[in-house]
Motif scaffolding. Structure first.
Motif, mmCIF file in Angstrom:
data_model
loop_
_atom_site.group_PDB
_atom_site.id
_atom_site.type_symbol
_atom_site.label_atom_id
_atom_site.label_comp_id
_atom_site.label_asym_id
_atom_site.label_seq_id
_atom_site.Cartn_x
_atom_site.Cartn_y
_atom_site.Cartn_z
ATOM 1 N N ASP A 87 0.840 -1.195 0.000
ATOM 2 C CA ASP A 87 0.000 0.000 0.000
ATOM 3 C C ASP A 87 0.874 1.244 0.000
ATOM 4 N N THR A 88 0.788 2.045 -1.069
ATOM 5 C CA THR A 88 1.614 3.251 -1.166
ATOM 6 C C THR A 88 1.084 4.382 -0.299
ATOM 7 N N GLY A 89 -0.174 4.304 0.125
ATOM 8 C CA GLY A 89 -0.804 5.420 0.816
ATOM 9 C C GLY A 89 -1.427 6.402 -0.144
ATOM 10 N N SER A 114 3.039 -1.312 4.253
ATOM 11 C CA SER A 114 2.735 0.109 4.106
ATOM 12 C C SER A 114 3.978 0.929 3.777
ATOM 13 N N VAL A 115 3.949 1.597 2.629
ATOM 14 C CA VAL A 115 5.020 2.513 2.267
ATOM 15 C C VAL A 115 5.080 3.666 3.267
ATOM 16 N N GLN A 116 3.900 4.139 3.715
ATOM 17 C CA GLN A 116 3.855 5.256 4.663
ATOM 18 C C GLN A 116 4.603 4.932 5.953
ATOM 19 N N GLU A 126 10.477 10.390 0.752
ATOM 20 C CA GLU A 126 9.599 10.808 -0.336
ATOM 21 C C GLU A 126 10.428 11.253 -1.538
ATOM 22 N N ARG A 127 9.909 10.963 -2.728
ATOM 23 C CA ARG A 127 10.563 11.402 -3.952
ATOM 24 C C ARG A 127 10.136 12.833 -4.275
ATOM 25 N N ASN A 133 5.184 4.857 -6.350
ATOM 26 C CA ASN A 133 5.225 3.533 -6.970
ATOM 27 C C ASN A 133 6.612 2.902 -6.888
ATOM 28 N N PRO A 134 7.698 3.645 -7.216
ATOM 29 C CA PRO A 134 9.034 3.044 -7.119
ATOM 30 C C PRO A 134 9.444 2.727 -5.680
#
Length: 323
Positions: A87-89, A114-116, A126-127, A133-134
């Motif tokens: 899950d990217t959030g 969870s990416v978050q 954060e990008r 996605n990456p």
């Protein structure tokens, strides 16, 4: 309706009679029956060969079809696999609602990476472009290692992108989750080699030989429910890099990017920050099939910004452990 979009009633099951669109004997398989039979065989092969398989499930159409096939392969018993969602959030709310409803409906086990959480504790940053996605690779590999998953089902198809066209059905990954095309094994006569060293795992792609059109024809034949965003609907969007993106907490739109209401649908579903919508009036399965039959762009080529970062963007991410 064109010949390519023709959907006929199904007769028989995997390995049984065809659905009537074959040209030979009544016992010949249609192309959808053949694809289904191959996928069911792959699921059963993994169940017999691996100890802790898991299905990557995002709530996108390919993972939905993959789950439908897994349910068929072991019915009336539940599939002997858990589900894993990274899950990217920044996922579409409609897709998360669908995911949770399907899990509850079938009594499945769901792991969420969870990416978050990885951003909050400093393991990821954060990008600048806002896309996450990456960033899914690290949480994915952590979940695989922590849960000791030795086989991971993915919904990748060879027609999507040239790096995925190089994949085998059984794709060996090293102890870091990396993919090396030189280590892939031949798969003659549907014989799959799942051997792997401790710490390694195998990614498994039951839909490898399917096309986007095959997926939609199968959805039509099997009456598979999808999230509503796959069909044409009115939505607030803004233009960036030639794509219609949805506004959201991920950071869009920026200054100077005006939102407008368009009738759109999504061909593929990922992070909101990099998944573009296409203008469309296809509000039914039959209309979507006709639209895809006339398209000359793959869904990722048309609507995924993360694949346009470089000529080899997907292959570079796969070498790092991406889907």
């Amino acid at each position: 309706m064109s010949t390519a979009a023709k959907v006929t009633p199904r007769r028989g099951g995997p390995g049984g009679t065809g659905d009537g669109d074959g040209a030979g004997s009544p016992f010949s398989l249609s192309h959808l029956d053949a694809l289904e039979s191959e996928a069911v065989h792959i699921f059963r092969e993994v169940a017999g060969e691996f100890e802790r398989p898991v299905i990557l499930f995002s709530g996108g159409k390919d993972s939905i079809v993959m789950l439908h096939l897994a349910l068929k392969a072991f019915r009336p018993a539940p599939p002997p696999f858990a589900l894993l969602h990274v899950d990217t959030g920044h996922n579409f709310p409609e897709v998360l609602e669908y995911r949770d409803r399907r899990v509850a409906e079938h009594g499945l086990r769901l792991h969420v990476a969870s990416v978050q959480e990885f951003i909050d504790d400093g393991r990821l940053r954060e990008r600048p472009d806002g896309t996450r996605n990456p960033l899914q690779t690290v949480p994915l590999l952590d979940a695989i290692d922590r849960n000791r998953f030795d086989a991971v089902f993915g919904g990748g198809r060879r027609d999507e992108e040239k790096a995925r066209a190089k994949e085998r059905v059984f794709s060996l990954r090293d102890e870091f989750g990396g993919w090396d095309p030189r280590r892939q094994r031949p798969e003659l006569w549907q014989l799959y080699n799942g051997r792997h060293a401790p710490g390694e795992h195998v990614r498994v792609f039951p839909l490898s030989n399917w096309t986007e059109l095959d997926v939609w024809q199968y959805i039509a034949r099997e009456q598979v429910e999808l999230p509503a965003i796959y069909y044409a609907h009115e939505r607030r969007v803004f233009r960036r890099h030639g794509m219609w993106l949805a506004p959201g907490a991920w950071g869009g739109p920026r200054e100077g990017e005006e939102t407008t209401t368009r009738r759109v649908r999504y061909r593929t579903v990922g992070d909101m920050s990099c998944t573009g919508a296409v203008e469309s009036d296809a509000d039914s399965v039959e209309k979507v099939i006709l639209e895809i039959a006339a398209s000359r762009l793959t869904e990722r080529g048309a609507t995924r910004a993360d694949d346009k970062l470089s000529e080899a963007a997907m292959e570079d991410r796969k070498r790092e452990g991406y889907f």
